[in-house]
Design an enzyme around this catalytic site. Structure first.
Site, PDB file in Angstrom:
ATOM      1  N   LYS A  43      66.095  -1.706  17.890  1.00  9.54           N
ATOM      2  CA  LYS A  43      66.302  -0.664  18.908  1.00  9.54           C
ATOM      3  C   LYS A  43      67.228   0.433  18.366  1.00  9.54           C
ATOM      4  CE  LYS A  43      65.516  -3.938  22.675  1.00  9.54           C
ATOM      5  NZ  LYS A  43      66.070  -4.766  23.759  1.00  9.54           N
TER       6      LYS A  43
ATOM      7  N   GLN B 152      71.617  -6.910  26.267  1.00  9.56           N
ATOM      8  CA  GLN B 152      70.571  -7.715  25.640  1.00  9.56           C
ATOM      9  C   GLN B 152      70.592  -9.130  26.207  1.00  9.56           C
ATOM     10  OE1 GLN B 152      68.321  -6.393  23.604  1.00  9.56           O
ATOM     11  NE2 GLN B 152      67.237  -8.305  23.251  1.00  9.56           N
TER      12      GLN B 152
ATOM     13  N   ASP C 187      66.537  -0.442  30.838  1.00  8.12           N
ATOM     14  CA  ASP C 187      65.671  -1.614  30.720  1.00  8.12           C
ATOM     15  C   ASP C 187      64.842  -1.807  31.985  1.00  8.12           C
ATOM     16  OD1 ASP C 187      65.437  -3.080  28.426  1.00  8.12           O
ATOM     17  OD2 ASP C 187      67.277  -4.223  28.741  1.00  8.12           O
TER      18      ASP C 187
HETATM   19  N1  GUN Z   1      65.613  -9.866  25.485  1.00  7.41           N
HETATM   20  C1  GUN Z   1      64.311  -9.895  25.126  1.00  7.41           C
HETATM   21  N2  GUN Z   1      63.682  -8.766  25.519  1.00  7.41           N
HETATM   22  C2  GUN Z   1      64.615  -8.015  26.145  1.00  7.41           C
HETATM   23  C3  GUN Z   1      64.575  -6.736  26.766  1.00  7.41           C
HETATM   24  O1  GUN Z   1      63.562  -6.058  26.829  1.00  7.41           O
HETATM   25  N3  GUN Z   1      65.751  -6.305  27.283  1.00  7.41           N
HETATM   26  C4  GUN Z   1      66.884  -7.032  27.236  1.00  7.41           C
HETATM   27  N4  GUN Z   1      67.987  -6.515  27.778  1.00  7.41           N
HETATM   28  N5  GUN Z   1      66.956  -8.210  26.677  1.00  7.41           N
HETATM   29  C5  GUN Z   1      65.820  -8.707  26.119  1.00  7.41           C
END
Ligand code: GUN
Length: 300
Positions: free
Chosen positions: A52, A96, A119
């Site tokens: 990311k 995350q 998100d």
């Molecule tokens: N863990 C796995 N996929 C994601 C996501 O799209 N967002 C977040 N915050 N954690 C994750």
């Protein structure tokens, strides 16, 4: 059969975002800023976060990682969320997941200001989506919608079968495709998306095969390799495979390979459109996070 090339579409969108950010910079405006909060040292999470950060850097979005040890308390993490909520230099942030067991995920997500929730996982954003209010949509559903839009695959009046009822894919994509399309995301043609008749199936659904055979579009997000087989798909259907499963493969250098939830070899010849795995929905998800960050910036 046409492959829905998420890798190519994601690259096109990244270029569009790069140009928009460059225009902001050229106009003397600050650039959008994303903060990523990560707790502990889960290897998969560290890889996701690194990807990311890299994606942000590629398009000129400022990204900052805020790392906490797994021993951080829920109160300390809530204090960080509050700080980010009120920091005007931060357009959006994500925490995350998964979090360590002593921290209540719901408490943390609920504390995030929905306007900065890039998100799209806060109850506030999900509720706003359900009610047709402007909202930030979570990455995978947004990516699927964008992929359908870019290939001009209309959903109006179509029967969409969603397999899987997760909060991050099944439920939101069902909601988006059934709603009136006035809530279209900025890059989409309002006429083409939404207004579908949606059936949501899950592990307790009886006679999944018959239901799938009545679908114009099947979206599979069940986390089960080869769940969707050729006998479940009618000729000319569109198939979107959200699965990412590791299966053992001694012939591969890593000892495994990634497969989706669809028996691709058997199913693909029957379809009008199908996503490959990898290279279909996957590349669209990170690009959705970038789009959401730009959306949060623009909504200020
Ligand atoms: N863990 C796995 N996929 C994601 C996501 O799209 N967002 C977040 N915050 N954690 C994750």
């Amino acid at each position: 059969m046409i492959l829905l090339d998420g890798k190519h579409i994601a690259a096109t969108i990244r270029q569009e975002i790069r140009e928009q950010v460059e225009q902001l910079r050229a106009a003397g405006c600050r650039v959008p800023k994303l903060v990523i909060v990560i707790v502990g040292h889960n290897p998969a999470s560290e890889t996701y976060v690194a990807n990311k950060m890299k994606a942000c850097a590629e398009v000129g979005i400022e990204a900052e990682k805020r790392a906490f040890e797994a021993s951080v308390t829920e109160a300390e993490l809530l204090a960080e969320v509050a700080r980010l909520n009120s920091d005007p230099s931060v357009d959006g942030f994500i925490v995350q997941l998964p979090l360590p067991e002593h921290i209540a995920e719901t408490a943390i997500l609920s504390a995030i200001d929905y306007r900065k929730d890039v998100d799209g996982l806060t109850p506030a954003n999900v509720g706003r989506t359900v009610q047709g209010l402007p909202s930030i949509v979570s990455a995978t559903p947004r990516g699927i919608r964008e992929l359908l839009a870019r290939y001009h695959i209309a959903t109006e009046g179509k029967h969409v079968v969603v397999i899987g009822r997760s909060n991050i894919v099944g439920k939101p994509i069902a909601m988006l495709l059934m709603q009136r399309p006035y809530l279209s995301l900025p890059s989409m043609s309002a006429a083409s998306l939404g207004n579908a008749t949606v059936t949501v199936c899950h592990s307790k659904t009886q006679d999944l095969a018959s239901i799938c055979r009545t679908a114009d579009i099947i979206i599979v997000a069940a986390g089960s390799p080869k769940l969707l087989t050729a006998d479940m798909v009618r000729e000319g259907a569109t198939v979107i495979d959200v699965g990412i499963n590791r299966v053992d493969d001694p012939a591969s250098p890593k000892g495994y390979r990634l497969v989706g939830d669809v028996d691709f070899e058997q199913v693909a010849p029957k379809t009008a459109y199908i996503t490959p795995v990898p290279g279909g929905v996957g590349p669209m998800t990170i690009v959705s996070l970038l789009q959401n960050t730009l959306q949060a910036y623009s909504n200020d």
